[in-house]
Design an enzyme around this catalytic site. Structure first.
Site, PDB file in Angstrom:
ATOM      1  N   GLY A  10       0.844  -1.206   0.000  1.00 12.92           N
ATOM      2  CA  GLY A  10       0.000   0.000   0.000  1.00 12.92           C
ATOM      3  C   GLY A  10       0.871   1.244   0.000  1.00 12.92           C
ATOM      4  O   GLY A  10       1.530   1.560   0.987  1.00 12.92           O
ATOM      5  N   GLY A  12       0.015   4.478  -0.281  1.00 14.95           N
ATOM      6  CA  GLY A  12      -0.908   5.614  -0.217  1.00 14.95           C
ATOM      7  C   GLY A  12      -0.417   6.715   0.698  1.00 14.95           C
ATOM      8  O   GLY A  12       0.793   6.893   0.898  1.00 14.95           O
ATOM      9  N   VAL A  14      -0.514   6.923   3.827  1.00 13.26           N
ATOM     10  CA  VAL A  14       0.181   6.438   5.016  1.00 13.26           C
ATOM     11  C   VAL A  14       1.440   5.665   4.627  1.00 13.26           C
ATOM     12  O   VAL A  14       2.540   5.954   5.097  1.00 13.26           O
ATOM     13  CB  VAL A  14      -0.763   5.558   5.875  1.00 13.26           C
ATOM     14  N   GLY A  15       1.277   4.665   3.744  1.00 16.94           N
ATOM     15  CA  GLY A  15       2.410   3.809   3.381  1.00 16.94           C
ATOM     16  C   GLY A  15       3.588   4.599   2.826  1.00 16.94           C
ATOM     17  O   GLY A  15       4.738   4.392   3.257  1.00 16.94           O
ATOM     18  N   GLU A 162      -1.216   4.115  12.752  1.00 15.90           N
ATOM     19  CA  GLU A 162      -0.530   5.351  12.393  1.00 15.90           C
ATOM     20  C   GLU A 162      -1.354   6.544  12.866  1.00 15.90           C
ATOM     21  O   GLU A 162      -2.537   6.640  12.564  1.00 15.90           O
ATOM     22  CB  GLU A 162      -0.326   5.404  10.872  1.00 15.90           C
ATOM     23  N   LEU A 164      -0.370   9.799  12.224  1.00 16.44           N
ATOM     24  CA  LEU A 164      -0.021  11.037  11.499  1.00 16.44           C
ATOM     25  C   LEU A 164      -1.277  11.741  11.016  1.00 16.44           C
ATOM     26  O   LEU A 164      -2.317  11.118  10.798  1.00 16.44           O
ATOM     27  CB  LEU A 164       0.893  10.722  10.298  1.00 16.44           C
ATOM     28  N   LYS A 221      -6.575   3.280  18.260  1.00 17.26           N
ATOM     29  CA  LYS A 221      -6.592   4.111  17.046  1.00 17.26           C
ATOM     30  C   LYS A 221      -8.014   4.609  16.764  1.00 17.26           C
ATOM     31  O   LYS A 221      -8.235   5.793  16.485  1.00 17.26           O
ATOM     32  CB  LYS A 221      -6.051   3.301  15.858  1.00 17.26           C
ATOM     33  N   LEU A 222      -8.985   3.719  16.848  1.00 15.73           N
ATOM     34  CA  LEU A 222     -10.375   4.150  16.626  1.00 15.73           C
ATOM     35  C   LEU A 222     -10.783   5.167  17.693  1.00 15.73           C
ATOM     36  O   LEU A 222     -11.467   6.155  17.400  1.00 15.73           O
ATOM     37  CB  LEU A 222     -11.333   2.943  16.694  1.00 15.73           C
ATOM     38  N   ALA A 224      -8.821   7.280  19.320  1.00 16.24           N
ATOM     39  CA  ALA A 224      -8.162   8.570  19.072  1.00 16.24           C
ATOM     40  C   ALA A 224      -8.942   9.353  18.020  1.00 16.24           C
ATOM     41  O   ALA A 224      -9.236  10.548  18.200  1.00 16.24           O
ATOM     42  CB  ALA A 224      -6.720   8.346  18.608  1.00 16.24           C
ATOM     43  N   GLY A 274     -13.347  16.618   7.422  1.00 14.83           N
ATOM     44  CA  GLY A 274     -13.337  15.689   6.289  1.00 14.83           C
ATOM     45  C   GLY A 274     -12.182  14.731   6.483  1.00 14.83           C
ATOM     46  O   GLY A 274     -11.768  14.472   7.609  1.00 14.83           O
ATOM     47  N   CYS A 277     -10.534   9.365   7.191  1.00 19.73           N
ATOM     48  CA  CYS A 277     -10.524   8.516   8.393  1.00 19.73           C
ATOM     49  C   CYS A 277     -11.639   8.769   9.404  1.00 19.73           C
ATOM     50  O   CYS A 277     -12.249   7.815   9.877  1.00 19.73           O
ATOM     51  CB  CYS A 277      -9.188   8.664   9.095  1.00 19.73           C
TER      52      CYS A 277
HETATM   53  N1  NAD Z   1      -4.824   8.956   5.477  1.00 20.88           N
HETATM   54  C1  NAD Z   1      -4.570   9.155   6.754  1.00 20.88           C
HETATM   55  O1  NAD Z   1      -4.385  10.278   7.230  1.00 20.88           O
HETATM   56  C2  NAD Z   1      -4.454   7.982   7.689  1.00 20.88           C
HETATM   57  C3  NAD Z   1      -3.893   8.191   8.958  1.00 20.88           C
HETATM   58  C4  NAD Z   1      -3.767   7.103   9.798  1.00 20.88           C
HETATM   59  C5  NAD Z   1      -4.212   5.853   9.397  1.00 20.88           C
HETATM   60  N2  NAD Z   1      -4.769   5.673   8.161  1.00 20.88           N
HETATM   61  C6  NAD Z   1      -5.194   4.340   7.759  1.00 20.88           C
HETATM   62  O2  NAD Z   1      -4.173   3.788   6.928  1.00 20.88           O
HETATM   63  C7  NAD Z   1      -4.758   2.946   5.919  1.00 20.88           C
HETATM   64  C8  NAD Z   1      -4.336   3.398   4.542  1.00 20.88           C
HETATM   65  O3  NAD Z   1      -4.822   4.723   4.342  1.00 20.88           O
HETATM   66  P1  NAD Z   1      -4.331   5.622   3.130  1.00 20.88           P
HETATM   67  O4  NAD Z   1      -4.913   6.968   3.342  1.00 20.88           O
HETATM   68  O5  NAD Z   1      -2.854   5.478   2.968  1.00 20.88           O
HETATM   69  O6  NAD Z   1      -5.066   4.862   1.909  1.00 20.88           O
HETATM   70  P2  NAD Z   1      -4.800   5.025   0.341  1.00 20.88           P
HETATM   71  O7  NAD Z   1      -6.069   4.669  -0.324  1.00 20.88           O
HETATM   72  O8  NAD Z   1      -4.139   6.350   0.082  1.00 20.88           O
HETATM   73  O9  NAD Z   1      -3.698   3.899   0.022  1.00 20.88           O
HETATM   74  C9  NAD Z   1      -3.950   2.527   0.059  1.00 20.88           C
HETATM   75  C10 NAD Z   1      -3.192   1.870  -1.099  1.00 20.88           C
HETATM   76  O10 NAD Z   1      -3.271   0.459  -0.949  1.00 20.88           O
HETATM   77  C11 NAD Z   1      -3.269  -0.111  -2.239  1.00 20.88           C
HETATM   78  N3  NAD Z   1      -3.731  -1.503  -2.182  1.00 20.88           N
HETATM   79  C12 NAD Z   1      -4.981  -1.947  -1.856  1.00 20.88           C
HETATM   80  N4  NAD Z   1      -5.011  -3.306  -1.887  1.00 20.88           N
HETATM   81  C13 NAD Z   1      -3.758  -3.712  -2.246  1.00 20.88           C
HETATM   82  C14 NAD Z   1      -3.165  -4.984  -2.439  1.00 20.88           C
HETATM   83  N5  NAD Z   1      -3.853  -6.106  -2.255  1.00 20.88           N
HETATM   84  N6  NAD Z   1      -1.862  -5.032  -2.815  1.00 20.88           N
HETATM   85  C15 NAD Z   1      -1.148  -3.907  -2.992  1.00 20.88           C
HETATM   86  N7  NAD Z   1      -1.665  -2.670  -2.815  1.00 20.88           N
HETATM   87  C16 NAD Z   1      -2.947  -2.569  -2.438  1.00 20.88           C
HETATM   88  C17 NAD Z   1      -4.161   0.799  -3.038  1.00 20.88           C
HETATM   89  O11 NAD Z   1      -3.925   0.668  -4.420  1.00 20.88           O
HETATM   90  C18 NAD Z   1      -3.757   2.191  -2.490  1.00 20.88           C
HETATM   91  O12 NAD Z   1      -2.755   2.809  -3.286  1.00 20.88           O
HETATM   92  C19 NAD Z   1      -6.265   2.999   6.164  1.00 20.88           C
HETATM   93  O13 NAD Z   1      -6.626   1.898   6.966  1.00 20.88           O
HETATM   94  C20 NAD Z   1      -6.451   4.276   6.945  1.00 20.88           C
HETATM   95  O14 NAD Z   1      -7.578   4.228   7.772  1.00 20.88           O
HETATM   96  C21 NAD Z   1      -4.877   6.723   7.294  1.00 20.88           C
END
Ligand code: NAD
Length: 465
Positions: A10, A12, A14-15, A162, A164, A221-222, A224, A274, A277
């Site tokens: 992932g 995205g 976070v990753g 996470e 952040l 996390k939920l 927070a 918005g 999350c």
């Molecule tokens: N965005 C935030 O601020 C934030 C903060 C803390 C926690 N989170 C949590 O972190 C998690 C990810 O959030 P995000 O905002 O990064 O999401 P995102 O949609 O930006 O990124 C997720 C990525 O995972 C990829 N993906 C999905 N299934 C896959 C698979 N099987 N193999 C490979 N890649 C795959 C998608 O293509 C996408 O690019 C969520 O659970 C979210 O609740 C998000």
């Protein structure tokens, strides 16, 4: 256990940033971020760092330093899983749109797919880290899939949520208030926990790294996010009362924020929260509470969401009623579309709902946002499915110049708190607007007195006449 090779599934919001910081701080560890989305990986590998798929202040510098050294972005998921000692799962966990729990529960299909893929590929023992936000007790589902479909290798599951915030992700990752790691309380679980502690200890003081049982970590996390969103809904509820009573929400927020039991953060009234999350995580919490029969708990938290919906609705209702009860054929300029400043993320942005409401009243909207592209804005509206794509494109335009966006407008609505909006030449904007020229400041960032001196009719959330 000495970790040499990390994979993160992932790439995205976070990753990407999280792994970039781990790679920067741990140059001896190879970090590979994989995703099935080829365009996203290509963007992470773009030579031009302004093209990274996630905009976060300071992120480009970190990627520039680590990418190609020990930070890699790839679509070769199996290969990265095979090579890694530790695998972070950072895929999306949206609200379910079908079946049992529709509209509330977290959709865990992407998590399950990851678990099955890891089970299929792994030939050596691995530590699996839940980075995605997951319902409490998900770790046991992941463990069951891994143990029953895998190649009889040992897996330890850790929860490392996470915290952040988008817009300040790099600073939050470099100086976290705390890092939370939940794991199994067995000797093997403890070893896995310590392996992850050792990674963060490269830059986070040990006393800020908390270790707990896995369920406490998942639920924290939920909790927070529920507490943070609740503060926004609480101050927004008071903003409506301020408008009726002549109190000023910023003065109230300052007065209560100086109480050390309350604190000053997250007390800015706005058109509504918005982001991807808050809503989904609270709905998920509500669903979990209901599934245990805890209806009073569920209703209590659901009200945070209902208040937020109300705040968006009343903002657009106020625009319509102030513009003499009709916005049909009137041009309304939107400053901002992102759900907050310093990010290009628009998921669940208040702007989407406000636009949808006004488009239903046949307003003509022109949007300017410094970081959000037109395709994203149209995709957000299409997702609502309120009207045809052609109608959305006819009624809503996107401009890459704020002065052009405001030209001939009957009203301006400020939907995101971008700092640059404060620096605009508001005399120039006023001269080229329809009169009376209205501003609806959904973020409370502009200066009322100077705008009224220019001639604007200025409305700010949480301030009455
Ligand atoms: N965005 C935030 O601020 C934030 C903060 C803390 C926690 N989170 C949590 O972190 C998690 C990810 O959030 P995000 O905002 O990064 O999401 P995102 O949609 O930006 O990124 C997720 C990525 O995972 C990829 N993906 C999905 N299934 C896959 C698979 N099987 N193999 C490979 N890649 C795959 C998608 O293509 C996408 O690019 C969520 O659970 C979210 O609740 C998000």
């Amino acid at each position: 256990m000495n970790i040499k090779n990390i994979c993160c599934i992932g790439a995205g919001y976070v990753g990407g940033p999280t792994m970039a910081v781990i790679a920067q701080k741990c140059p001896h560890i190879k970090v590979t971020v994989v995703d099935i989305n080829e365009a996203r990986i290509a963007a992470w590998n773009a030579a031009d760092l302004s093209k990274l798929p996630v905009f976060e202040p300071g992120l480009d510098k970190i990627v520039e330093e680590a990418r190609g050294r020990n930070l890699f972005f790839s679509t070769e998921v199996d290969k990265a899983i095979d090579e890694a000692d530790m695998i972070f799962i950072s895929v999306n966990t949206p609200t379910k749109t079908y079946g049992k729990g529709k509209g509330m529960a977290a959709d865990l299909k992407y998590i399950e797919l990851c678990a099955r893929q890891i089970a299929r590929v792994a030939k050596q023992d691995k530590i699996i880290v839940e980075k995605s936000t997951l319902p409490v007790r998900t770790a046991s589902a992941i463990k069951s899939i891994l143990d029953q479909t895998g190649n009889h290798v040992q897996f330890q599951i850790l929860s490392n949520p996470e915290f952040l915030a988008e817009g300040t992700a790099v600073a939050d990752l470099l100086h976290p208030d705390r890092v939370l790691i939940g794991g199994d309380m067995s000797p093997e679980g403890e070893k896995a926990i310590q392996a992850l502690v050792a990674i963060y200890a490269h830059w986070v003081p040990k006393e800020n790294i908390l270790t707990t049982n896995v369920w406490s970590s998942e639920l924290s996390k939920l909790t927070a996010n529920a507490f943070l969103a609740q503060r926004v809904s609480s101050i927004n509820a008071m903003s409506e009362l301020c408008e009726k009573t002549g109190a000023d929400i910023d003065e109230v927020a300052k007065a209560i924020g100086m109480d050390s039991r309350i604190g000053p953060k997250f007390l800015k009234a706005s058109v509504g929260f918005g982001g991807s999350c808050f809503k989904k995580d609270i709905l998920n919490l509500v669903y979990i509470a209901k599934s245990y029969g805890l209806n009073a708990v569920a209703d209590y938290w659901e009200q945070v969401i209902l208040m937020n919906e109300h705040q968006k609705q009343r903002f657009s209702d106020n625009i319509v009623s102030t513009l003499y009860n009709t916005v049909s054929g009137k041009k309304i300029a939107f400053l901002g579309w992102a759900f907050k400043k310093d990010t290009n993320d628009t998921r669940e942005s208040a702007a989407i709902k406000v636009a949808d409401n006004l488009l239903s009243e046949q307003a003509e909207i022109t949007v300017f946002d410094p970081k959000v592209v037109a395709e994203r804005i149209y995709a957000d509206l299409e997702y609502l499915n309120t009207r045809s794509i052609a109608e959305n494109q006819k009624l809503l335009k996107v401009s890459n110049n704020p002065y052009e966006a405001c030209e001939n407008a009957h009203a301006i609505a400020v939907l995101t708190e971008w700092d640059e909006f404060k620096t605009y030449d508001w005399n120039r904007i006023y001269d080229r607007m329809q009169k009376p020229a209205f501003i609806f400041d959904g973020r409370g960032i502009l200066d009322k007195i100077s705008l009224e001196t220019i001639g604007f009719v200025y409305y700010k959330i949480g301030t009455g006449d």
